[in-house]
Scaffold this motif. Structure first.
Motif, mmCIF file in Angstrom:
data_model
loop_
_atom_site.group_PDB
_atom_site.id
_atom_site.type_symbol
_atom_site.label_atom_id
_atom_site.label_comp_id
_atom_site.label_asym_id
_atom_site.label_seq_id
_atom_site.Cartn_x
_atom_site.Cartn_y
_atom_site.Cartn_z
ATOM 1 N N PHE A 113 91.385 -64.953 -45.726
ATOM 2 C CA PHE A 113 90.300 -64.133 -46.105
ATOM 3 C C PHE A 113 90.590 -62.586 -45.375
ATOM 4 C CE2 PHE A 113 88.698 -66.593 -42.356
ATOM 5 C CZ PHE A 113 88.366 -65.771 -41.659
ATOM 6 N N VAL A 114 89.955 -61.682 -46.144
ATOM 7 C CA VAL A 114 90.537 -60.121 -45.729
ATOM 8 C C VAL A 114 88.971 -59.565 -45.319
ATOM 9 C CG1 VAL A 114 91.410 -57.894 -45.937
ATOM 10 C CG2 VAL A 114 92.182 -59.953 -47.041
ATOM 11 N N ALA A 115 88.793 -59.005 -44.318
ATOM 12 C CA ALA A 115 87.460 -58.101 -43.731
ATOM 13 C C ALA A 115 87.983 -56.834 -43.852
ATOM 14 C CB ALA A 115 87.179 -58.361 -42.216
ATOM 15 N N MET A 116 87.130 -55.842 -44.356
ATOM 16 C CA MET A 116 87.404 -54.514 -44.682
ATOM 17 C C MET A 116 85.988 -53.711 -44.527
ATOM 18 S SD MET A 116 89.583 -54.633 -48.162
ATOM 19 C CE MET A 116 88.224 -55.995 -49.054
ATOM 20 N N ARG A 117 86.472 -52.672 -43.708
ATOM 21 C CA ARG A 117 85.488 -51.893 -43.060
ATOM 22 C C ARG A 117 85.621 -50.597 -43.206
ATOM 23 N NH1 ARG A 117 86.264 -55.774 -38.892
ATOM 24 N NH2 ARG A 117 84.696 -57.316 -38.954
ATOM 25 N N MET A 118 84.749 -49.563 -43.655
ATOM 26 C CA MET A 118 85.173 -48.127 -44.121
ATOM 27 C C MET A 118 85.371 -47.287 -42.968
ATOM 28 S SD MET A 118 85.567 -47.161 -47.223
ATOM 29 C CE MET A 118 85.589 -45.367 -46.820
ATOM 30 N N TYR A 119 84.948 -47.685 -41.623
ATOM 31 C CA TYR A 119 85.369 -47.009 -40.301
ATOM 32 C C TYR A 119 85.634 -48.084 -39.265
ATOM 33 C CZ TYR A 119 80.451 -47.791 -38.944
ATOM 34 O OH TYR A 119 78.946 -48.329 -38.844
ATOM 35 N N THR A 120 86.269 -47.520 -38.010
ATOM 36 C CA THR A 120 86.307 -48.431 -37.006
ATOM 37 C C THR A 120 85.329 -48.137 -36.150
ATOM 38 O OG1 THR A 120 88.676 -48.313 -37.388
ATOM 39 C CG2 THR A 120 87.947 -48.589 -34.958
ATOM 40 N N GLY A 121 84.577 -49.087 -35.740
ATOM 41 C CA GLY A 121 83.460 -49.156 -34.598
ATOM 42 C C GLY A 121 83.277 -50.353 -34.160
ATOM 43 N N ASN A 122 82.236 -50.885 -33.518
ATOM 44 C CA ASN A 122 82.048 -51.756 -32.730
ATOM 45 C C ASN A 122 81.745 -53.190 -33.565
ATOM 46 O OD1 ASN A 122 81.435 -53.693 -31.037
ATOM 47 N ND2 ASN A 122 79.702 -52.906 -30.007
ATOM 48 N N SER A 123 83.218 -53.628 -34.105
ATOM 49 C CA SER A 123 83.100 -54.688 -34.686
ATOM 50 C C SER A 123 83.362 -56.208 -34.036
ATOM 51 C CB SER A 123 84.345 -54.373 -35.893
ATOM 52 O OG SER A 123 85.426 -54.459 -35.345
#
Length: 337
Positions: free
Chosen positions: A195-205
């Motif tokens: 699975f692929v996790a995709m976020r629009m910005y780099t934050g506290n993930s």
């Protein structure tokens, strides 16, 4: 996203300009292989090291208008400041060539991990998007947790189950999760699960696990949406190639904040305008079948393009065998980093 960088020139000719930042700070995009910048028409940025930037014409011979644009940017070898807008791209084949063994922070189990954009995990704000792949061992479990950044997640290979009700996960399934929204467990099937996790910005993930003390103290207000799509079916090669015209299909949607997951299907050599990037918080284009052509590069299976909300538009173009791509539009929201 926009970025201002103060630069001085090191070397200039008709086809290449080399810059070194005056403050010698690290440049953004330290894991992104290429960013396309509208400093001058048909110019690309290649990161060569932490303190150097190269702008190179993507054409053999820039026309007069382009040379004037370059000259304006570096006239007199004086320091210049330019606001840059970006489209991020990553070839799936290139990313997977860097697959590595990683350790799950929740269980200590080893599996495989691949970084497409940004760091694999982050505890603070950073430049650009963040996208990572996890490939689980057979029957491996990921314990329930939440993240501080909204994301789409695609289950793209293998099989498994989600949650205590053991919802089946088959390729390709789209999942949307608001920030600070718990989900899991994820349990891989006998052939593993990718699975692929995709976020629009780099934050506290960083994942916050529900079996650890203090997790409630890290929760923040959220819409708490946890949505999964019906299984997406892809076309066989000749059917995709011979498709007469582009077709859009909605998988998930919320008009209240612009969240929208779609699949677009294009025959060989077709093109279609993507969604308006400014309608919500930007979007990913993910190659699920066929190839995507961008800036004369043909991007294969599992490649990604990130279109940030300040971009004017993005044209989705298929390769010679057609394209079926997931277009994942992120909701309008306040950043949580």
């Amino acid at each position: 996203m926009s970025l201002t960088v103060d630069l001085t020139t090191e070397d200039v000719n008709d086809n290449e300009i080399r810059f070194i930042p005056r403050n010698q700070e690290r440049l953004p995009g330290n894991t992104a292989p290429m960013l396309f910048i509208r400093l001058a028409r048909s110019i690309e940025w290649n990161r060569c090291c932490s303190s150097e930037l190269v702008l190179r014409s993507t054409r053999d011979s820039p026309d007069a208008g382009e040379r004037i644009g370059i000259a304006d940017a570096v006239c007199g070898r004086m320091a210049v400041s330019r606001r840059l807008s970006m489209i991020y791209t990553r070839s799936g084949a290139d990313a997977l060539s860097r697959r590595d063994i990683v350790v799950s922070p929740g269980t200590g189990n080893q599996h495989w991990g691949t970084v497409f954009f940004g760091p694999r995990s982050s505890s603070a704000a950073g430049e650009g998007p963040q996208a990572t792949m996890s490939e689980l061992q057979p029957h491996e479990a990921v314990v329930p947790h939440f993240h501080g950044v909204t994301m789409f997640q695609l289950f793209i290979a293998g099989s498994g189950t989600l949650g205590n009700k053991q919802q089946p996960l088959e390729p390709l399934t789209v999942q949307f999760k608001d920030h600070h929204t718990a989900y899991g467990p994820i349990v891989a099937g006998p052939q593993g699960l990718s699975f692929v996790a995709m976020r629009m910005y780099t934050g506290n993930s960083e994942p916050v696990y529900l079996n650890k003390e203090g997790y409630r103290d890290r929760l923040k207000p959220s819409k708490r949406r946890h949505l999964t799509s019906e299984r997406v079916r892809f076309s066989i090669e000749p059917v995709l190639k011979e498709r007469a015209e582009p077709v859009w299909e909605t998988l998930l949607k919320d008009d209240s904040d612009g969240m929208h997951a779609q699949i677009v299907r294009l025959g060989a050599g077709q093109s279609v305008e993507g969604p308006n990037p400014g309608a919500a918080a930007g979007y990913y284009v993910f190659v699920g079948n066929g190839t995507l052509v961008h800036n004369d590069e043909e991007l294969p299976l599992w490649s990604m393009v990130v279109v940030e909300p300040n971009e004017e538009k993005f044209t989705i173009r298929s390769g010679e065998k057609g394209l079926e791509a997931l277009v994942l539009q992120y909701p309008r929201e306040e950043r949580n980093d």
